[in-house]
Design a protein around this motif. Structure first.
Motif, PDB file in Angstrom:
ATOM      1  N   ALA A 148       0.749  -1.340   0.020  1.00 43.23           N
ATOM      2  CA  ALA A 148       0.249  -0.258   0.062  1.00 43.23           C
ATOM      3  C   ALA A 148       1.209   1.424   0.182  1.00 43.23           C
ATOM      4  O   ALA A 148       0.794   2.380  -0.838  1.00 43.23           O
ATOM      5  N   PRO A 149       1.932   1.111   1.038  1.00 38.94           N
ATOM      6  CA  PRO A 149       2.920   3.062   0.754  1.00 38.94           C
ATOM      7  C   PRO A 149       3.709   2.583   0.200  1.00 38.94           C
ATOM      8  O   PRO A 149       3.789   3.683  -0.810  1.00 38.94           O
ATOM      9  N   SER A 152       2.161   2.701  -3.765  1.00 36.81           N
ATOM     10  CA  SER A 152       1.408   4.541  -3.061  1.00 36.81           C
ATOM     11  C   SER A 152       2.729   5.740  -3.744  1.00 36.81           C
ATOM     12  O   SER A 152       2.004   5.740  -4.774  1.00 36.81           O
ATOM     13  N   TRP A 153       3.689   5.108  -3.269  1.00 34.64           N
ATOM     14  CA  TRP A 153       4.963   6.360  -4.074  1.00 34.64           C
ATOM     15  C   TRP A 153       5.147   6.268  -5.089  1.00 34.64           C
ATOM     16  O   TRP A 153       5.539   6.921  -6.023  1.00 34.64           O
ATOM     17  N   HIS A 250      -2.748   8.593  -0.778  1.00 37.86           N
ATOM     18  CA  HIS A 250      -2.682   8.338   0.132  1.00 37.86           C
ATOM     19  C   HIS A 250      -3.081   8.028   1.645  1.00 37.86           C
ATOM     20  O   HIS A 250      -3.004   7.057   2.196  1.00 37.86           O
ATOM     21  N   ARG A 251      -4.211   8.959   2.135  1.00 32.98           N
ATOM     22  CA  ARG A 251      -4.849   8.899   2.641  1.00 32.98           C
ATOM     23  C   ARG A 251      -5.315   7.199   2.892  1.00 32.98           C
ATOM     24  O   ARG A 251      -5.475   6.140   3.196  1.00 32.98           O
ATOM     25  N   SER A 253      -5.080   4.399   0.232  1.00 30.13           N
ATOM     26  CA  SER A 253      -3.395   2.973   1.339  1.00 30.13           C
ATOM     27  C   SER A 253      -3.344   3.611   2.119  1.00 30.13           C
ATOM     28  O   SER A 253      -3.316   1.824   2.695  1.00 30.13           O
ATOM     29  N   THR A 254      -2.894   4.427   3.228  1.00 31.31           N
ATOM     30  CA  THR A 254      -2.122   4.080   4.631  1.00 31.31           C
ATOM     31  C   THR A 254      -3.400   3.675   5.321  1.00 31.31           C
ATOM     32  O   THR A 254      -3.386   2.522   5.676  1.00 31.31           O
ATOM     33  N   GLY A 257      -3.718  -0.284   3.914  1.00 29.71           N
ATOM     34  CA  GLY A 257      -1.984  -0.596   4.361  1.00 29.71           C
ATOM     35  C   GLY A 257      -2.400  -0.923   6.122  1.00 29.71           C
ATOM     36  O   GLY A 257      -1.985  -2.363   6.562  1.00 29.71           O
ATOM     37  N   VAL A 258      -3.335  -0.014   7.123  1.00 31.67           N
ATOM     38  CA  VAL A 258      -3.431  -0.334   8.388  1.00 31.67           C
ATOM     39  C   VAL A 258      -4.184  -1.850   9.022  1.00 31.67           C
ATOM     40  O   VAL A 258      -4.001  -2.816   9.247  1.00 31.67           O
TER      41      VAL A 258
END
Length: 428
Positions: A148-149, A152-153, A250-251, A253-254, A257-258
């Motif tokens: 995810a992070p 995303s990057w 970003h939010r 995908s974060t 991921g969490v």
């Protein structure tokens, strides 16, 4: 045990790469739709294409475990799925190429979980398999959490095409490590020839009896519901959070991921508790199927709350709490099916289990995509989709709670707890 756990960690990495591959399409979904000019339903079709051969390949390749070493099969699978990702780096690759590569990727990744579980079960006795099985399934959560992070990057800085390229290259790196350190376990069944049987060996059981047993049927349906839920979150949660909740990539995908990390934590804690109970020879307070079924039903209720609540203060705790409990069914189903199956047939039965639950991955992206596109609003379509997912989880949980009884089924089929144990008389 050193070799057993080294193999387990290698296969954990294998599963991380496997699920990072799956996560690419969901994480890059809005960018892919914009770049290729496709609708949500077409995007759902591309995601479902991944599962077109997934179940068939899981069943077919798992059957090969009786003739081909799992070390060889795992190496071939990771090379195939890594190669399937790289064509999307080509700038001219469009929707047709996306669908074709997803079909190939699914055919290579479908057998990954059952073959990996069959391999790792060759390193551990039956009573100790819950924890290594959970560790492998943690790879599913970790793959999404890591992807995810990172992806995303990659998408933000290099474009969505490079998200495919990165996971393909990482898969090739794992293949090199497996070629060096991969090995068969001491309890792995012989392949390529019919073993010489002694009086204490476990005789094969007709597959029909295993596959039609209440334990297999309810474990498979419970896993189908859990996998449907996981696939729905993996495919549509980023789009739901951007389109309905209003978060940025970003939010969103974060959060995905969490949520994956929470899934992994649930699996790991369940595996550790199961291992401690096995080592202490402590009888469980509830039958294995009853405990797992109850957790899946709770996850179903939480999914309904997540899909209908308006407040983020309610949605976020549901996603990061009780919704994750559904994942326990995947561990319990795999260990239950191993328990009721002689070692020589374990790969085939685990492949059959994957064949059934992977149907959830085929159907959920397509069904949810059609529901959202056909609804009066995106929010209304997603609400219906979450409620459908909730219904499947509650039904699967209740059935597993009442009918998934691996010890009872193993006794009836005449499958002892370990190959060294004396056979149990077969009930006719």
């Amino acid at each position: 045990m050193r070799g057993a756990w080294r193999t387990t960690w290698l296969l954990l990495a294998f599963m991380v790469v496997n699920f990072a591959d799956k996560a690419v399409l969901g994480l890059a979904g809005p960018e892919i739709r914009a770049g290729l000019g496709i609708s949500r339903q077409e995007f759902g079709s591309a995601q479902s294409a991944f599962f077109a051969l997934f179940s068939v390949a899981a069943l077919g390749v798992s059957a090969l475990t009786k003739r081909v070493r799992t070390t060889t099969l795992l190496l071939a699978l990771v090379l195939m799925w890594s190669a399937a990702q790289l064509p999307m780096l080509w700038g001219a690759a469009g929707f047709g190429a996306l669908v074709a590569t997803r079909v190939l990727l699914g055919a290579a990744e479908g057998p990954a979980a059952p073959v990996a579980m069959h391999h790792v079960h060759g390193w551990f006795p039956q009573r100790e398999r819950a924890l290594p099985t959970a560790v492998l399934l943690v790879g599913a959560a970790a793959g999404v959490a890591v992807a995810a992070p990172v992806l995303s990057w990659v998408i933000s800085h290099w474009g969505w095409r490079w998200s495919f390229g990165v996971v393909g290259l990482v898969g090739l790196a794992w293949a090199v490590a497996w070629r060096i350190w991969g090995a068969e376990g001491p309890m792995a069944p012989e392949v390529g020839k019919e073993p010489v049987r002694g009086p204490g060996d476990v005789r094969p059981v007709p597959l029909r009896r295993i596959l039609l047993s209440p334990t297999f049927l309810t474990a498979a349906f419970g896993s189908f519901a859990a996998y449907w839920s996981m696939s729905t979150l993996l495919t549509w949660a980023p789009d739901y959070m951007e389109s309905v909740i209003g978060w940025d990539l970003h939010r969103a995908s974060t959060m995905v991921g969490v949520g994956a990390l929470v899934n992994g934590a649930v699996l790991l804690v369940h595996g550790l508790l199961s291992r401690r109970a096995a080592l202490r020879d402590t009888p469980p307070r509830l039958p294995v199927g009853a405990g797992a079924g109850l957790l899946v039903a709770i996850a179903g209720c939480a999914t309904a709350v997540f899909g209908t609540a308006d407040s983020l203060a309610v949605k976020v705790p549901m996603m990061l709490g009780p919704m994750a409990l559904a994942m326990v069914m995947l561990t319990v189903a795999a260990t239950a099916c191993s328990r009721i199956t002689p070692p020589s047939q374990r790969g085939v039965v685990l492949g059959a289990l994957t064949f059934v639950y992977a149907l959830g991955g085929i159907l959920s992206p397509l069904v949810l995509g059609g529901m959202v596109d056909g609804a009066a609003s995106v929010a209304a379509g997603y609400e219906r989709g979450w409620l459908l997912t909730s219904g499947l989880l509650v039904t699967g949980g209740v059935l597993a709670a009442f009918f998934c009884r691996p010890e009872r089924t193993a006794l009836k089929l005449g499958v002892p707890e370990s190959p060294e144990a004396a056979p149990v008389p077969v009930a006719h």
